[in-house]
Design a protein around this motif. Structure first.
Motif, PDB file in Angstrom:
ATOM      1  N   ALA A 199      -2.029  14.909  -0.025  1.00 38.38           N
ATOM      2  CA  ALA A 199      -1.665  16.192  -0.630  1.00 38.38           C
ATOM      3  C   ALA A 199      -0.512  16.040  -1.627  1.00 38.38           C
ATOM      4  CB  ALA A 199      -1.300  17.201   0.449  1.00 38.38           C
ATOM      5  N   GLY A 200      -0.598  14.974  -2.429  1.00 35.44           N
ATOM      6  CA  GLY A 200       0.377  14.824  -3.503  1.00 35.44           C
ATOM      7  C   GLY A 200       1.704  14.243  -3.097  1.00 35.44           C
ATOM      8  N   GLN A 201       1.825  13.829  -1.834  1.00 32.80           N
ATOM      9  CA  GLN A 201       3.084  13.244  -1.377  1.00 32.80           C
ATOM     10  C   GLN A 201       2.851  11.847  -0.840  1.00 32.80           C
ATOM     11  OE1 GLN A 201       4.095  16.484   1.292  1.00 32.80           O
ATOM     12  NE2 GLN A 201       6.141  16.537   0.357  1.00 32.80           N
ATOM     13  N   ILE A 202       3.886  11.036  -0.872  1.00 31.36           N
ATOM     14  CA  ILE A 202       3.768   9.715  -0.271  1.00 31.36           C
ATOM     15  C   ILE A 202       3.896   9.873   1.240  1.00 31.36           C
ATOM     16  CG2 ILE A 202       4.801   7.434  -0.068  1.00 31.36           C
ATOM     17  CD1 ILE A 202       5.535   7.554  -2.952  1.00 31.36           C
ATOM     18  N   ALA A 203       2.812   9.538   1.941  1.00 32.30           N
ATOM     19  CA  ALA A 203       2.811   9.734   3.389  1.00 32.30           C
ATOM     20  C   ALA A 203       3.206   8.455   4.124  1.00 32.30           C
ATOM     21  CB  ALA A 203       1.429  10.189   3.841  1.00 32.30           C
ATOM     22  N   TRP A 204       2.979   7.329   3.485  1.00 31.77           N
ATOM     23  CA  TRP A 204       3.329   6.052   4.115  1.00 31.77           C
ATOM     24  C   TRP A 204       3.394   5.009   3.039  1.00 31.77           C
ATOM     25  CZ3 TRP A 204       1.279   1.088   4.642  1.00 31.77           C
ATOM     26  CH2 TRP A 204       1.813   0.297   5.687  1.00 31.77           C
ATOM     27  N   VAL A 215       0.844  -1.192   0.000  1.00 26.49           N
ATOM     28  CA  VAL A 215       0.000   0.000   0.000  1.00 26.49           C
ATOM     29  C   VAL A 215       0.880   1.244   0.000  1.00 26.49           C
ATOM     30  CG1 VAL A 215      -1.610   1.374   1.381  1.00 26.49           C
ATOM     31  CG2 VAL A 215      -1.987  -1.077   1.132  1.00 26.49           C
ATOM     32  N   VAL A 216       0.496   2.216  -0.798  1.00 23.23           N
ATOM     33  CA  VAL A 216       1.161   3.520  -0.789  1.00 23.23           C
ATOM     34  C   VAL A 216       0.098   4.547  -0.438  1.00 23.23           C
ATOM     35  CG1 VAL A 216       2.296   5.266  -2.197  1.00 23.23           C
ATOM     36  CG2 VAL A 216       2.887   2.856  -2.497  1.00 23.23           C
ATOM     37  N   VAL A 217       0.320   5.266   0.635  1.00 24.85           N
ATOM     38  CA  VAL A 217      -0.665   6.269   1.039  1.00 24.85           C
ATOM     39  C   VAL A 217      -0.221   7.628   0.513  1.00 24.85           C
ATOM     40  CG1 VAL A 217      -1.806   7.410   2.958  1.00 24.85           C
ATOM     41  CG2 VAL A 217      -1.246   4.979   3.119  1.00 24.85           C
ATOM     42  N   GLN A 249      -1.231   0.289  11.132  1.00 31.20           N
ATOM     43  CA  GLN A 249       0.092   0.837  11.396  1.00 31.20           C
ATOM     44  C   GLN A 249       0.357   2.114  10.606  1.00 31.20           C
ATOM     45  OE1 GLN A 249       3.341  -1.869  11.223  1.00 31.20           O
ATOM     46  NE2 GLN A 249       2.277  -3.441  12.392  1.00 31.20           N
ATOM     47  N   ALA A 250      -0.245   2.161   9.415  1.00 27.03           N
ATOM     48  CA  ALA A 250      -0.062   3.351   8.594  1.00 27.03           C
ATOM     49  C   ALA A 250      -0.560   4.572   9.350  1.00 27.03           C
ATOM     50  CB  ALA A 250      -0.825   3.199   7.289  1.00 27.03           C
ATOM     51  N   LEU A 251      -1.685   4.383  10.015  1.00 23.06           N
ATOM     52  CA  LEU A 251      -2.315   5.514  10.696  1.00 23.06           C
ATOM     53  C   LEU A 251      -1.445   6.005  11.844  1.00 23.06           C
ATOM     54  CD1 LEU A 251      -5.789   3.845  10.650  1.00 23.06           C
ATOM     55  CD2 LEU A 251      -4.976   5.669   9.150  1.00 23.06           C
ATOM     56  N   VAL A 252      -0.864   5.035  12.547  1.00 28.47           N
ATOM     57  CA  VAL A 252      -0.002   5.409  13.653  1.00 28.47           C
ATOM     58  C   VAL A 252       1.220   6.157  13.132  1.00 28.47           C
ATOM     59  CG1 VAL A 252       1.358   4.556  15.589  1.00 28.47           C
ATOM     60  CG2 VAL A 252      -0.757   3.381  14.909  1.00 28.47           C
ATOM     61  N   ALA A 253       1.838   5.557  12.126  1.00 29.29           N
ATOM     62  CA  ALA A 253       3.048   6.151  11.577  1.00 29.29           C
ATOM     63  C   ALA A 253       2.786   7.563  11.076  1.00 29.29           C
ATOM     64  CB  ALA A 253       3.579   5.281  10.450  1.00 29.29           C
ATOM     65  N   MET A 254       1.592   7.768  10.538  1.00 28.80           N
ATOM     66  CA  MET A 254       1.280   9.081   9.990  1.00 28.80           C
ATOM     67  C   MET A 254       0.744  10.029  11.045  1.00 28.80           C
ATOM     68  SD  MET A 254      -0.584   7.709   6.624  1.00 28.80           S
ATOM     69  CE  MET A 254      -1.361   9.267   6.315  1.00 28.80           C
ATOM     70  N   GLY A 255       0.492   9.482  12.235  1.00 28.12           N
ATOM     71  CA  GLY A 255      -0.040  10.318  13.300  1.00 28.12           C
ATOM     72  C   GLY A 255      -1.426  10.835  12.985  1.00 28.12           C
TER      73      GLY A 255
END
Ligand SMILES: Nc1ncnc2c1ncn2[C@@H]1O[C@H](COP(=O)(O)OP(=O)(O)O)[C@@H](O)[C@H]1O
Ligand SMILES: [Mg+2]
Lengths: 254, 281
Positions: free
Chosen positions: A203-208, A198-200, A219-225
C-alpha cells in the motif's frame, strides 16, 4: 549510480500510491521491489525515472536529476512492465535508441541473439505486432546494450518462456557486475537470481527490507505478520517450498 | 551539451516523421488536397466554357471557403491525439527512459506535424497556379497566392496548438475527440452569419460581435483571405464587410496572418508547460 529517495509521496487523485518512502540504493547494489499488485512498485520506479512528479526528493548520485538530465539519462536503462505498442518497426526503434545513446546497432543485435532473438527476422515488423516475449527481449536487449550504470527492470521476465528466462539470467550475470539494479518482481525465482536485497512494498509503504536470502527464507513474512504465518510461528516456513507458498501471500508467483 | 540536445531533437524528429508517414490523417489530407485540385480544374473548365473563364477569382474564392473548413479539421486530426495516445500505448514510458527531454519531444512533434501540414498546402497552391496558367491561360497573382499561404499557415498553426493542448490535457482519447470536434465546430460555425444570428437572438451589441468575430481564428483568417480575393458583401458577409470597410484589407490581412498564429502559440505554450510539469504516464 547511487539512488536515494527521501520521503517520497505520490498521490493520484485520492489514491496514495507512495507514502513517505525513503530508500537508499548504494552504487552497484541489486535490489528487488516486491509486493502485491497496486502496492506502488511501478510508481516508485517512475518516480526514480522522473516520469511522475512527487512530493519529497529523488536523488541520483546525490543530486537532483534535473541538474543534467540528458547525461544522467544516458546512464540509465529501463525495461518497462508493458513494452510500448509502437507502430514503428524494430529497425526504427533500434536505430532511434542507437542514435540517442551513441550505440552500434550490431551491439544490440549481439545481445538480442544471446536472448535467442534474431533481430533480422523481426527487423521490418511493427513492434506492436511482435509477441509479448519478443517485445520483452527487444526491450532487454536495448537496455543491456546501453551499458547503463543504473538498470531498472519492471517484471522483466513476465512473458519469457523458461529457456529464455534462463538465458536472461545468464546475460544479467555477465553484464551487470558493477551496475546498480532495481528490479520489480512478482517472481520468487527472479528475486533469487537477480537480487541481493529486497524491499517489500505494501500500500505504498515500505513494509520490510533486508537481505534477499532472509526474504526467501520467509523472515519478511514473519516480520510483517502475514496471515497464516504468524499463527504458526513454530512451523515457520523454511526452505524454498514453504517460503514460496508463503510468498504467494505477498503477491509473488513461484 | 549542445550536440546532445540536438541529437535528442533530431532523433524524435526522425521518429515522429516516420510515425506521421504511416498515419491515416496524412493519407486523408493528401487525398483531400488532390480532390481540391481536381475540383478546381473541373469547375474552372466548366466556367471557362460558359463564361470564357473570367471566373478564376470565383473559383479561388470557393477554394478558400473549403480550405477554411478543412484546414482546422486536418490540423486537429494531426495533433489532437499525439500525446494522449503515446501516453496510453506505452510509447512515453519507453521514449522517456532514453536521453530525450520533454521539451525536445514536444518541439519535435510540433515541428514535424506543422511541416507535414504546411508543405502539401504550399504544393497545392503552386499546383493551382500552374494549372491556372497552363489550362486556363490565366495567371493567378503571386501576391494573392503568397498571402493565402501565409494566412493558411497561420490558421494551421492555430489548430496545431489547440490540438496539442487538448491531447496533453485530456487523457481519455474518446473524450479528447469530442473536445476536438467541439473546437472545430465552434471555429467554423461561429462565422459571419452565425454571429449576426447570435447578435439578434442574444441582443448582443455590434461591438461585441466584431470582437468575437476577430477572436475566432477561423473568422480572422477568413476575413483576411476573402478580402484579398473578393472584398464584397456577398463574399464576406456583413461582419467581414463592415470590418473591411472599417479597417481596410491591409489591417485585415495583418490580423488574419498574426492572430491565429498567436492564438495557436498561446495554446502551444500552455500545452508544453502542462506536458513538462505533469506526469508522463
Ligand atoms: N497514472 C495513474 N493514475 C491513477 N492511478 C494510478 C496511476 N498509476 C498508478 N496508479 C495507482 O497507484 C497504485 C500503485 O500502482 P502501481 O505503482 O502500478 O503498482 P504495482 O506496480 O505495484 O502493481 C495503484 O492503486 C494504481 O491504481
Ligand atoms: Mg507494476
Amino acid at each position: 549510480m547511487q539512488v536515494e529517495l527521501r520521503k517520497v509521496t505520490k498521490r493520484f487523485g485520492s489514491v496514495l500510491a507512495l507514502r513517505n518512502v525513503s530508500l537508499v540504493v548504494p552504487s552497484g547494489q541489486k535490489v528487488a521491489l516486491v509486493g502485491p499488485n497496486g502496492s506502488g512498485k511501478s510508481t516508485l520506479i517512475r518516480a526514480i525515472m522522473g516520469m511522475v512528479a512527487v512530493e519529497g526528493e529523488v536523488l541520483l548520485n546525490g543530486r537532483a536529476p534535473f541538474h543534467d538530465p540528458l547525461r544522467l539519462a544516458n546512464q540509465i536503462a529501463y525495461v518497462p512492465q508493458n513494452p510500448p505498442s509502437l507502430s514503428a518497426s524494430t529497425s526504427e526503434l533500434v536505430h532511434t535508441v542507437s542514435l540517442l545513446r551513441g550505440l552500434k546497432e550490431s551491439a544490440v543485435q549481439v545481445i538480442a541473439s544471446s536472448l535467442n532473438l534474431n533481430l533480422g527476422e523481426v527487423w521490418n515488423r511493427p513492434v506492436r505486432e511482435l509477441s509479448g516475449g519478443t517485445k520483452e527481449k527487444l526491450m532487454v536487449a536495448l537496455a543491456v546494450a546501453a551499458k547503463p550504470s543504473l538498470l531498472i527492470l519492471d517484471e522483466p521476465t513476465a512473458s519469457l518462456d523458461t529457456a529464455s528466462r534462463l538465458r536472461f539470467f545468464e546475460l544479467f550475470e555477465q553484464f551487470t557486475v558493477d551496475v546498480t539494479v532495481i528490479l520489480c518482481s512478482h517472481r520468487f525465482e527472479e528475486v533469487r537470481q537477480l537480487a541481493r536485497r529486497v524491499v517489500v512494498l505494501e500500500a505504498g509503504q515500505i513494509a520490510w527490507e533486508g537481505e534477499a536470502s532472509d526474504f526467501l527464507d520467509g523472515q519478511a513474512l514473519v516480520a510483517m505478520g502475514v496471515q497464516g504465518v504468524e499463527d504458526s510461528q513454530e512451523r515457520l516456513p523454511t526452505g524454498p517450498t514453504a517460503s514460496a507458498t508463503a510468498c504467494k501471500d505477498l503477491g509473488c508467483e513461484v | 551539451m549542445s550536440i546532445r540536445l540536438s541529437k535528442s531533437l533530431q532523433a524524435v524528429v526522425q521518429f515522429d516523421f516516420a510515425e506521421v508517414m504511416r498515419s491515416r490523417w496524412l493519407v486523408f489530407s493528401s487525398g483531400l488536397y488532390a480532390l481540391l485540385a481536381a475540383l478546381f480544374v473541373l469547375v474552372g473548365l466548366r466556367q471557362s466554357t460558359v463564361l470564357g473563364f473570367t471566373g478564376m477569382g470565383r473559383v479561388l474564392l470557393s477554394l478558400c471557403h473549403v480550405l477554411l473548413l478543412l484546414l482546422p479539421l486536418v490540423a486537429l486530426a494531426a495533433c489532437g491525439q499525439v500525446i494522449n495516445r503515446a501516453r496510453d500505448d506505452g510509447t512515453f514510458e519507453f521514449l522517456f527512459s532514453q536521453p530525450i527531454t520533454r521539451s525536445d519531444y514536444f518541439l519535435a512533434v510540433s515541428l514535424v506535424r506543422f511541416a507535414v501540414l504546411v508543405l502539401p498546402l504550399v504544393a497545392l497552391f503552386a499546383l493551382l497556379a500552374f494549372l491556372g496558367w497552363t489550362i486556363f491561360g490565366q495567371e493567378i497573382s503571386w501576391v494573392f497566392l503568397g498571402r493565402s499561404v501565409v494566412i493558411c499557415a497561420s490558421l494551421l498553426w492555430a489548430f496545431v496548438g489547440f490540438g496539442l493542448a487538448i491531447s496533453v490535457s485530456v487523457r481519455n482519447q474518446a473524450k479528447a475527440i469530442m473536445y476536438l470536434l467541439v473546437i472545430w465546430v465552434t471555429g467554423v460555425v461561429l462565422l459571419d452569419f452565425a454571429l449576426i444570428g447570435l447578435m439578434l437572438v442574444w441582443r448582443l451589441n455590434p461591438q461585441t460581435i466584431f470582437i468575437l468575430a476577430s477572436l475566432n481564428p477561423v473568422e480572422a483568417a477568413r476575413m483576411a483571405l476573402l478580402s484579398s480575393a473578393d472584398p464584397t458583401l456577398a463574399a464576406l458577409g456583413p461582419v467581414g464587410f463592415y470590418l473591411v470597410n472599417r479597417l481596410g484589407t491591409g489591417v485585415l490581412f495583418a490580423l488574419g496572418a498574426t492572430w491565429p498564429a498567436a492564438a495557436g502559440s498561446i495554446a502551444w505554450i500552455w500545452g508544453r508547460r502542462q506536458f513538462i510539469q505533469n506526469d508522463l504516464v
